[in-house]
Every structure is written in structure tokens, then in C-alpha cells.
Motif scaffolding. Sequence first.
Motif, PDB file in Angstrom:
ATOM      1  N   PHE A  19       0.870  -1.148  -0.048  1.00 16.46           N
ATOM      2  CA  PHE A  19      -0.478  -0.299  -0.195  1.00 16.46           C
ATOM      3  C   PHE A  19       1.037   1.531   0.701  1.00 16.46           C
ATOM      4  CE2 PHE A  19       0.429  -1.561   4.588  1.00 16.46           C
ATOM      5  CZ  PHE A  19       0.916  -0.537   5.243  1.00 16.46           C
ATOM      6  N   GLY A  20       2.147   1.373   0.218  1.00 19.53           N
ATOM      7  CA  GLY A  20       3.241   2.476   0.168  1.00 19.53           C
ATOM      8  C   GLY A  20       4.489   2.303   0.364  1.00 19.53           C
ATOM      9  N   ALA A  21       4.809   3.613   0.626  1.00 18.03           N
ATOM     10  CA  ALA A  21       6.599   3.136   1.100  1.00 18.03           C
ATOM     11  C   ALA A  21       6.543   4.083   2.336  1.00 18.03           C
ATOM     12  CB  ALA A  21       7.396   3.332  -0.216  1.00 18.03           C
ATOM     13  N   PHE A  22       7.143   3.376   3.726  1.00 18.38           N
ATOM     14  CA  PHE A  22       7.892   3.778   4.407  1.00 18.38           C
ATOM     15  C   PHE A  22       9.309   5.008   4.441  1.00 18.38           C
ATOM     16  CE2 PHE A  22       4.772   1.494   6.362  1.00 18.38           C
ATOM     17  CZ  PHE A  22       4.387   1.966   6.988  1.00 18.38           C
ATOM     18  N   VAL A  23       8.908   5.854   4.543  1.00 16.37           N
ATOM     19  CA  VAL A  23      10.678   6.539   4.244  1.00 16.37           C
ATOM     20  C   VAL A  23      10.794   7.456   5.582  1.00 16.37           C
ATOM     21  CG1 VAL A  23      11.101   8.405   2.978  1.00 16.37           C
ATOM     22  CG2 VAL A  23       9.781   7.138   2.045  1.00 16.37           C
ATOM     23  N   GLU A  24      12.184   7.370   5.574  1.00 14.60           N
ATOM     24  CA  GLU A  24      12.077   7.697   6.987  1.00 14.60           C
ATOM     25  C   GLU A  24      12.686   9.029   6.445  1.00 14.60           C
ATOM     26  OE1 GLU A  24      16.319   7.612   9.638  1.00 14.60           O
ATOM     27  OE2 GLU A  24      15.066   5.898   9.523  1.00 14.60           O
ATOM     28  N   VAL A  25      12.938  10.398   7.461  1.00 15.54           N
ATOM     29  CA  VAL A  25      13.371  11.701   7.520  1.00 15.54           C
ATOM     30  C   VAL A  25      13.271  12.571   8.445  1.00 15.54           C
ATOM     31  CG1 VAL A  25      12.171  14.319   6.204  1.00 15.54           C
ATOM     32  CG2 VAL A  25      11.664  12.066   5.111  1.00 15.54           C
ATOM     33  N   GLU A  26      14.829  12.930   8.536  1.00 13.93           N
ATOM     34  CA  GLU A  26      15.169  13.934   9.064  1.00 13.93           C
ATOM     35  C   GLU A  26      15.078  13.133  11.053  1.00 13.93           C
ATOM     36  OE1 GLU A  26      13.752  18.200   9.928  1.00 13.93           O
ATOM     37  OE2 GLU A  26      14.855  18.113   7.788  1.00 13.93           O
ATOM     38  N   GLY A  27      15.282  11.547  11.584  1.00 14.46           N
ATOM     39  CA  GLY A  27      14.977  11.063  12.195  1.00 14.46           C
ATOM     40  C   GLY A  27      13.844  10.192  11.811  1.00 14.46           C
ATOM     41  N   LYS A  28      12.704  10.530  11.725  1.00 13.83           N
ATOM     42  CA  LYS A  28      11.410  10.233  11.511  1.00 13.83           C
ATOM     43  C   LYS A  28      10.592   9.541  10.432  1.00 13.83           C
ATOM     44  CE  LYS A  28       9.846  14.325  14.572  1.00 13.83           C
ATOM     45  NZ  LYS A  28       9.243  15.140  14.971  1.00 13.83           N
ATOM     46  N   THR A  29       9.816   8.597  10.523  1.00 14.10           N
ATOM     47  CA  THR A  29       9.340   8.128   9.910  1.00 14.10           C
ATOM     48  C   THR A  29       7.260   8.394   9.432  1.00 14.10           C
ATOM     49  OG1 THR A  29      10.800   5.618  10.253  1.00 14.10           O
ATOM     50  CG2 THR A  29       8.993   4.982   8.438  1.00 14.10           C
ATOM     51  N   GLY A  30       7.656   8.350   7.910  1.00 16.22           N
ATOM     52  CA  GLY A  30       6.480   8.857   7.485  1.00 16.22           C
ATOM     53  C   GLY A  30       5.690   7.320   6.702  1.00 16.22           C
TER      54      GLY A  30
END
Length: 137
Positions: A19-30
Motif C-alpha cells: 500500500f506504499g513505502a515508509f520513508v525516514e526523514v530527519e529521524g522520523k518515519t512517515g
Amino acid sequence: MTLKVGSIAEGTVVNITNFGAFVEVEGKTGLVHISEVSESYVKDVSKHLKEKDKVKVKVLSIDDNGRMSLSIKQANQVKKTARPVEIDWQKEKAKNEVVNFEDRISKFLKESEEKFQDIKKHQNMRNGGRNKRGSSM
């Protein structure tokens, strides 16, 4: 840089799901939902992204629990619209060159007459070759 709605940042793909991808940005995952991966239709996210890919994302929302909704598609759209469009004015002028009035009228009359003749033929075929008075033309 603090992440807030509307900001664009670079992140790393850490996990891919159906259903999508998890991306880590500045230490947080979205989450980048499948509908926000690309401008074209995405059936399989893994055909567009791989784990550890560096991607540019736009923060769409952050809920009360700190979960982020991200978009690769919208981050790339910003880049496209920021670039100025070059127009070749000489070509545009040649495309829109005005034909004189007499030529336009004669073309219109010719097309009108052709259409009128087609309508007459069609009516004659429907009436079996007879006009309104019952005799053939």
C-alpha cells in the motif's frame, strides 16, 4: 530543520509494502501512500522504489501521534512548476497568422454548400427519392 506540513525534505526508503513505502526523514518515519508515489498509475510500489533509495518528499500531514503522511509525487510537482516555460513567439505567431476575410468567407460558403448537399442527399434517401410533393427530383 523542523518538519512541518508543506515542507520538502530528502529521506530514505526504509520499508516497502503493498500500500506504499515508509520513508525516514530527519529521524522520523512517515508513509508515502501508493497514490503519492508517482504521477502515473502505480500497481506495484517495488517497481518504482527500492529500500535505501534516497527520495525527495513533501510532508502532507502530521497527526497528533506524530505520524507523517508524505508524497513523492507532490515534491516532484513543485520542482516542475518552478521552472519557467520557454515560448518561441515566432512559431506561435506563424501558427496564429490571420487569413484575410475574403478567403475565410469563401471557405465558409464552400463548406456550407457541401454540408447542405449532404443533408439533401440524406433526406432524399429517407424519402425514397421523392420530394415533399410526392414526385421525384
